[in-house]
Design a protein around this motif. Structure first.
Motif, PDB file in Angstrom:
ATOM      1  N   UNK A 213       0.805  -1.222   0.000  1.00  0.00           N
ATOM      2  CA  UNK A 213       0.000   0.000   0.000  1.00  0.00           C
ATOM      3  C   UNK A 213       0.839   1.275   0.000  1.00  0.00           C
ATOM      4  N   UNK A 214       2.059   1.207   0.522  1.00  0.00           N
ATOM      5  CA  UNK A 214       2.881   2.418   0.629  1.00  0.00           C
ATOM      6  C   UNK A 214       3.793   2.664  -0.568  1.00  0.00           C
ATOM      7  N   UNK A 215       3.871   1.708  -1.490  1.00  0.00           N
ATOM      8  CA  UNK A 215       4.788   1.870  -2.627  1.00  0.00           C
ATOM      9  C   UNK A 215       4.474   3.074  -3.515  1.00  0.00           C
ATOM     10  N   UNK A 216       3.224   3.542  -3.623  1.00  0.00           N
ATOM     11  CA  UNK A 216       2.972   4.734  -4.447  1.00  0.00           C
ATOM     12  C   UNK A 216       3.632   6.005  -3.914  1.00  0.00           C
ATOM     13  N   UNK A 217       4.169   5.958  -2.686  1.00  0.00           N
ATOM     14  CA  UNK A 217       4.787   7.160  -2.109  1.00  0.00           C
ATOM     15  C   UNK A 217       5.924   7.683  -2.984  1.00  0.00           C
ATOM     16  N   UNK A 218       6.749   6.776  -3.518  1.00  0.00           N
ATOM     17  CA  UNK A 218       7.897   7.201  -4.328  1.00  0.00           C
ATOM     18  C   UNK A 218       7.455   7.920  -5.598  1.00  0.00           C
ATOM     19  N   UNK A 219       6.539   7.345  -6.407  1.00  0.00           N
ATOM     20  CA  UNK A 219       6.087   8.100  -7.586  1.00  0.00           C
ATOM     21  C   UNK A 219       5.358   9.402  -7.240  1.00  0.00           C
ATOM     22  N   UNK A 220       4.690   9.443  -6.096  1.00  0.00           N
ATOM     23  CA  UNK A 220       4.021  10.679  -5.673  1.00  0.00           C
ATOM     24  C   UNK A 220       5.061  11.790  -5.482  1.00  0.00           C
ATOM     25  N   UNK A 221       6.142  11.463  -4.787  1.00  0.00           N
ATOM     26  CA  UNK A 221       7.198  12.451  -4.550  1.00  0.00           C
ATOM     27  C   UNK A 221       7.912  12.795  -5.853  1.00  0.00           C
ATOM     28  N   UNK A 222       8.125  11.798  -6.691  1.00  0.00           N
ATOM     29  CA  UNK A 222       8.786  12.036  -7.988  1.00  0.00           C
ATOM     30  C   UNK A 222       7.969  12.993  -8.842  1.00  0.00           C
ATOM     31  N   UNK A 223       6.672  12.770  -8.904  1.00  0.00           N
ATOM     32  CA  UNK A 223       5.801  13.646  -9.696  1.00  0.00           C
ATOM     33  C   UNK A 223       5.751  15.048  -9.113  1.00  0.00           C
ATOM     34  N   UNK A 224       5.771  15.137  -7.769  1.00  0.00           N
ATOM     35  CA  UNK A 224       5.785  16.448  -7.125  1.00  0.00           C
ATOM     36  C   UNK A 224       7.080  17.192  -7.443  1.00  0.00           C
ATOM     37  N   UNK A 225       8.186  16.452  -7.489  1.00  0.00           N
ATOM     38  CA  UNK A 225       9.479  17.058  -7.802  1.00  0.00           C
ATOM     39  C   UNK A 225       9.484  17.582  -9.240  1.00  0.00           C
TER      40      UNK A 225
END
Length: 233
Positions: A213-225
């Motif tokens: 469930x927590x794996x989307x955290x990385x793409x979320x931060x990447x997209x925000x960057x």
């Protein structure tokens, strides 16, 4: 202390403590977003958020975990004479936490403890009983430990009718103080590995949360960057 100021100024609000799991849920749940939008105070609860804030160029000042904030606020409340209410935990856990905290902080005034049944937030009669129970003792601080996003949604939905100053969602903190769940040693917490300690002790329950469930955290931060860099250009 911001929370002390809220009480002294007779405000009525609630505090949220986002961690990695919250960030993922915020991307998927508009109701959860509304809970955050109305919060009076947002405190980062998790080293991944601190690391991500640095990557995004907006470093957070400090990490404030709910499990550290809970006993710290209880100590402060004992010194200030604030009334507290504990809502959440399995039967007997919140009461055990209250008993242990009273030993640590003489004078701690816990005016109410209640462990609600499963599904209480969807049961109007039970929910009304809880609100009346809390309002009858008028606590300055209400600690809600029923897990996310249930605790945040409950605070958001009920804050207007609660006769309190501040409500805080504290997750499993009742269990830690009661001793029903052992918290990670300080060395694990200092290096940002408390999550690993918890997983090692509860692998079946936490595997899905941490590794699925927590794996989307990385793409979320990447997209925000990427979005941040685009705005700079």
């Amino acid at each position: 202390m911001a929370i002390d100021s809220m009480i002294v100024n007779n405000q009525k609000t609630y505090v949220v403590t986002p961690n990695l799991d919250h960030i993922v849920k915020l991307e998927q749940d508009p109701d959860f977003v509304r809970c955050y939008d109305q919060a009076g105070l947002v405190l980062a609860d998790g080293n991944p958020l601190v690391w991500a804030s640095k990557v995004l160029g907006t470093p957070l000042k400090a990490l404030v975990t709910g499990s550290d904030l809970f006993p710290s606020l209880c100590r402060h409340a004992a010194n200030r004479g604030f009334r507290l209410f504990f809502l959440g935990g399995l039967e007997g856990v919140a009461q055990k936490a209250a008993d242990e905290l009273k030993k640590k902080f003489p004078g701690l005034n816990v005016v109410g403890v209640y462990s609600p049944p499963f599904g209480f937030d969807k049961n109007q009669q039970e929910n009304r009983k809880i609100v009346e129970m809390i309002n009858a003792v008028k606590p300055h601080i209400l600690f809600v430990g029923v897990g996310a996003p249930k605790q945040e949604k409950w605070m958001y939905n009920n804050i207007a009718q609660l006769d309190i100053n501040v409500a805080l969602g504290i997750g499993a903190s009742f269990d830690f103080e009661a001793g029903s769940i052992k918290r990670a040693p300080k060395v694990f917490r200092q290096v940002g590995m408390e999550w690993f300690w918890r997983f090692a002790n509860e692998p079946k329950r936490l595997f899905r949360r941490y590794f699925v469930e927590s794996t989307p955290f990385i793409p979320i931060i990447y997209n925000q960057l990427k979005e941040t860099k685009r705005e700079v250009k």
